[in-house]
Design a protein around this motif. Structure first.
Motif, short mmCIF file in Angstrom:
data_model
loop_
_atom_site.label_atom_id
_atom_site.label_comp_id
_atom_site.label_asym_id
_atom_site.label_seq_id
_atom_site.Cartn_x
_atom_site.Cartn_y
_atom_site.Cartn_z
N GLY A 24 23.55 -50.20 -37.22
CA GLY A 24 23.84 -49.73 -38.58
C GLY A 24 22.67 -49.04 -39.24
O GLY A 24 22.61 -48.93 -40.47
N GLU A 25 21.69 -48.58 -38.43
CA GLU A 25 20.55 -47.84 -38.99
C GLU A 25 20.78 -46.33 -38.88
O GLU A 25 21.74 -45.88 -38.27
CB GLU A 25 19.26 -48.23 -38.25
N VAL A 26 19.85 -45.57 -39.44
CA VAL A 26 19.92 -44.11 -39.46
C VAL A 26 18.88 -43.53 -38.51
O VAL A 26 17.80 -44.10 -38.37
CB VAL A 26 19.65 -43.63 -40.92
N ALA A 27 19.21 -42.42 -37.83
CA ALA A 27 18.25 -41.79 -36.92
C ALA A 27 18.24 -40.28 -37.12
O ALA A 27 19.28 -39.67 -37.36
CB ALA A 27 18.61 -42.12 -35.47
N GLY A 28 17.06 -39.67 -37.04
CA GLY A 28 16.93 -38.21 -37.06
C GLY A 28 17.37 -37.66 -35.71
O GLY A 28 16.83 -38.06 -34.68
N THR A 31 20.20 -31.14 -33.26
CA THR A 31 21.45 -30.49 -32.83
C THR A 31 21.10 -29.01 -32.67
O THR A 31 19.99 -28.60 -33.02
CB THR A 31 22.63 -30.63 -33.83
N GLU A 32 22.02 -28.21 -32.17
CA GLU A 32 21.72 -26.78 -31.99
C GLU A 32 21.64 -26.05 -33.33
O GLU A 32 21.05 -24.98 -33.42
CB GLU A 32 22.74 -26.11 -31.06
N THR A 33 22.25 -26.62 -34.40
CA THR A 33 22.23 -25.93 -35.70
C THR A 33 20.95 -26.28 -36.45
O THR A 33 20.03 -25.46 -36.53
CB THR A 33 23.47 -26.30 -36.53
N VAL A 34 20.89 -27.50 -37.02
CA VAL A 34 19.68 -28.00 -37.68
C VAL A 34 19.58 -29.48 -37.30
O VAL A 34 20.51 -30.04 -36.73
CB VAL A 34 19.74 -27.83 -39.23
N TYR A 35 18.45 -30.12 -37.62
CA TYR A 35 18.34 -31.56 -37.37
C TYR A 35 19.26 -32.31 -38.32
O TYR A 35 19.41 -31.93 -39.50
CB TYR A 35 16.90 -32.05 -37.56
N GLY A 36 19.91 -33.36 -37.81
CA GLY A 36 20.81 -34.16 -38.62
C GLY A 36 20.25 -35.56 -38.86
O GLY A 36 19.36 -36.02 -38.15
N ARG A 163 11.44 -43.23 -44.84
CA ARG A 163 12.83 -43.42 -45.30
C ARG A 163 13.80 -43.77 -44.17
O ARG A 163 14.91 -44.24 -44.43
CB ARG A 163 13.33 -42.13 -45.97
N ILE A 164 13.41 -43.47 -42.92
CA ILE A 164 14.31 -43.76 -41.78
C ILE A 164 13.46 -44.34 -40.62
O ILE A 164 12.25 -44.08 -40.56
CB ILE A 164 15.06 -42.49 -41.29
N PRO A 165 14.09 -45.09 -39.70
CA PRO A 165 13.28 -45.72 -38.65
C PRO A 165 12.82 -44.77 -37.54
O PRO A 165 11.78 -45.02 -36.94
CB PRO A 165 14.21 -46.80 -38.08
N CYS A 166 13.58 -43.71 -37.24
CA CYS A 166 13.16 -42.87 -36.10
C CYS A 166 13.70 -41.45 -36.17
O CYS A 166 14.69 -41.17 -36.86
CB CYS A 166 13.58 -43.51 -34.77
N ILE A 167 13.01 -40.57 -35.44
CA ILE A 167 13.44 -39.17 -35.29
C ILE A 167 13.29 -38.82 -33.81
O ILE A 167 12.25 -39.11 -33.22
CB ILE A 167 12.51 -38.21 -36.09
N ILE A 168 14.31 -38.22 -33.22
CA ILE A 168 14.16 -37.73 -31.85
C ILE A 168 13.66 -36.29 -31.92
O ILE A 168 14.29 -35.44 -32.55
CB ILE A 168 15.49 -37.78 -31.07
N ASP A 169 12.53 -36.02 -31.28
CA ASP A 169 11.93 -34.67 -31.30
C ASP A 169 12.43 -33.88 -30.10
O ASP A 169 12.09 -34.17 -28.96
CB ASP A 169 10.40 -34.78 -31.27
N ASP A 170 13.25 -32.86 -30.37
CA ASP A 170 13.78 -32.03 -29.28
C ASP A 170 13.43 -30.56 -29.53
O ASP A 170 14.20 -29.65 -29.20
CB ASP A 170 15.30 -32.22 -29.20
N GLY A 171 12.27 -30.33 -30.14
CA GLY A 171 11.81 -28.95 -30.34
C GLY A 171 12.55 -28.24 -31.46
O GLY A 171 13.16 -28.86 -32.32
N SER A 172 12.49 -26.90 -31.43
CA SER A 172 13.11 -26.09 -32.49
C SER A 172 14.61 -25.93 -32.22
O SER A 172 15.03 -25.82 -31.07
CB SER A 172 12.48 -24.71 -32.52
N CYS A 173 15.40 -25.88 -33.29
CA CYS A 173 16.85 -25.72 -33.15
C CYS A 173 17.18 -24.29 -32.69
O CYS A 173 16.62 -23.32 -33.21
CB CYS A 173 17.54 -26.01 -34.48
#
Ligand code: AMP
Ligand code: MG
Length: 338
Positions: A24-28, A31-36, A163-173
């Motif tokens: 039930g947590e939030v993650a960065g 996606t191909e459009t923008v980060y969600g 503000r959130i626990p994590c972000i997955i870094d997958d480079g530029s969209c």
């Protein structure tokens, strides 16, 4: 407060983010459009955390992301034939379809509406994350409400650190602007928000494509917008941007006589800047390049402390319409046509 962790876009990173999402947590999420900013779309209290992290108005609905067609089951009903055709043509990809929702989608996710926007992203990490989480993921853009959408993990970190626990870094969209949003009206498709899937491409699916007024005009704050997100100012840097709708020579002429020395010019290409004394930032020679770079350039304007900005007007065709729609909001609809 969270200690926001940057995760790699690999199996371990995806597993760690998926475990948080299942709790039930939030993650960065890239996606191909923008980060969600993703959360379990079926869990109302998880989705509430997205609104809190972003400072997003609660009547602004979220898009629900699925990894395969099986996940659609039980989320939406009365799917029109046209929607299947669009899915076949553009999914996985940057197209969101508004469909009647079932009770499985909480009203928190749909912003109180009885419809929901559904998208199947093409980004591999996003798809792997949705699969690993095992639930559809509600995900608006991962920026603070009102600031430009994030197209790099560093943009997400700058808005969401703590503000959130994590972000997955997958480079530029790859695309750089948010998805195309459409709704169905009988045999017609209504374009609510332009994106990488263009009006012309949609016209190949249905000859009748209606471009909603909100795409190129301001929507009154109290109006019942067909696409609620369009009524908010959005994407705005601190600088006052004015769009100059003109050819190269007229743009240069206008800026040499009207712009002050410390104003900033947003041009397509450095070559346009020759002879101008103002600082110039190029945002792309093609519609696609402009889409990829627009939000990063809007953030750069804040970093350099730009106060007044004059921007070359994008093409308004193809992906250019999406670039124009975003820039228009960043410019609070200030356009000078020469
Ligand atoms: P974002 O997630 O920030 O890209 O914003 C999603 C946008 O999609 C919203 O602001 C709306 O404009 C649009 N949208 C999402 N769901 C719906 C819906 N059920 N009906 C109409 N528009 C929607
Ligand atoms: Mg957004």
């Amino acid at each position: 407060m969270y200690e926001t962790k940057m995760l790699a876009a690999d199996e371990a990173g995806i597993a760690e983010a998926a475990a948080l999402l299942r709790r039930g947590e939030v993650a960065g999420m890239p996606t191909e459009t923008v980060y969600g900013l993703a959360a379990d779309a079926l869990n109302s209290s998880a989705v509430e955390k997205i609104f809190i992290a972003k400072g997003r108005p609660q009547d602004n609905p979220l898009i629900v992301h699925i990894a395969d067609f099986g996940m659609l089951d039980g989320l939406v009903r009365d799917i029109p034939e046209l929607a299947y055709k669009c899915a076949e043509a553009f999914w996985p990809g940057p197209l969101t379809m508004i469909l009647p929702k079932t009770d499985r989608i909480p009203l928190t996710t749909s912003g109180g509406l009885d419809t929901v926007g559904i998208r199947m992203p093409s980004n591999k990490t996003a798809r792997a994350l949705i699969k690993a989480a095992g639930v559809p993921l509600a995900a608006p853009s991962a920026n603070l409400s009102g600031s430009p959408s994030p197209t790099k993990a560093a943009h997400v970190f700058s808005d969401m650190n703590g503000r959130i626990p994590c972000i997955i870094d997958d480079g530029s969209c790859a695309v750089g602007v948010e998805s195309t949003v459409i709704a169905f009206e009988g045999s017609a498709i209504r374009l609510l928000r332009p994106g990488f899937v263009s009006a012309d491409e949609l016209r190949e699916i249905s000859g009748e494509v209606i471009i909603d007024k909100g795409v190129t005009e301001a929507v009154a704050n109290d109006a019942k917008a067909a696409s609620p997100g369009m009524k908010y100012k959005h994407y705005a840097p601190k600088a006052e941007i004015t769009i100059i709708d003109a050819g190269t020579a007229a743009f240069i002429g206008y800026c040499s006589s009207k712009a002050a020395a410390d104003d900033v010019l947003m041009v397509f290409d450095e070559s346009e800047a020759q002879g101008l004394r103002q600082r110039c930032i190029a945002y792309g020679k093609t519609d696609e390049e402009q889409a990829r770079r627009l939000f990063d350039v809007l953030r750069q304007l804040d970093e350099i402390g730009a106060k007044k900005v004059y921007a070359r007007c994008p093409s308004k065709d193809g992906v250019g319409l999406a670039v124009y729609n975003r820039l228009l909001r960043a410019a609070a609809f200030r356009v000078i046509k020469l």
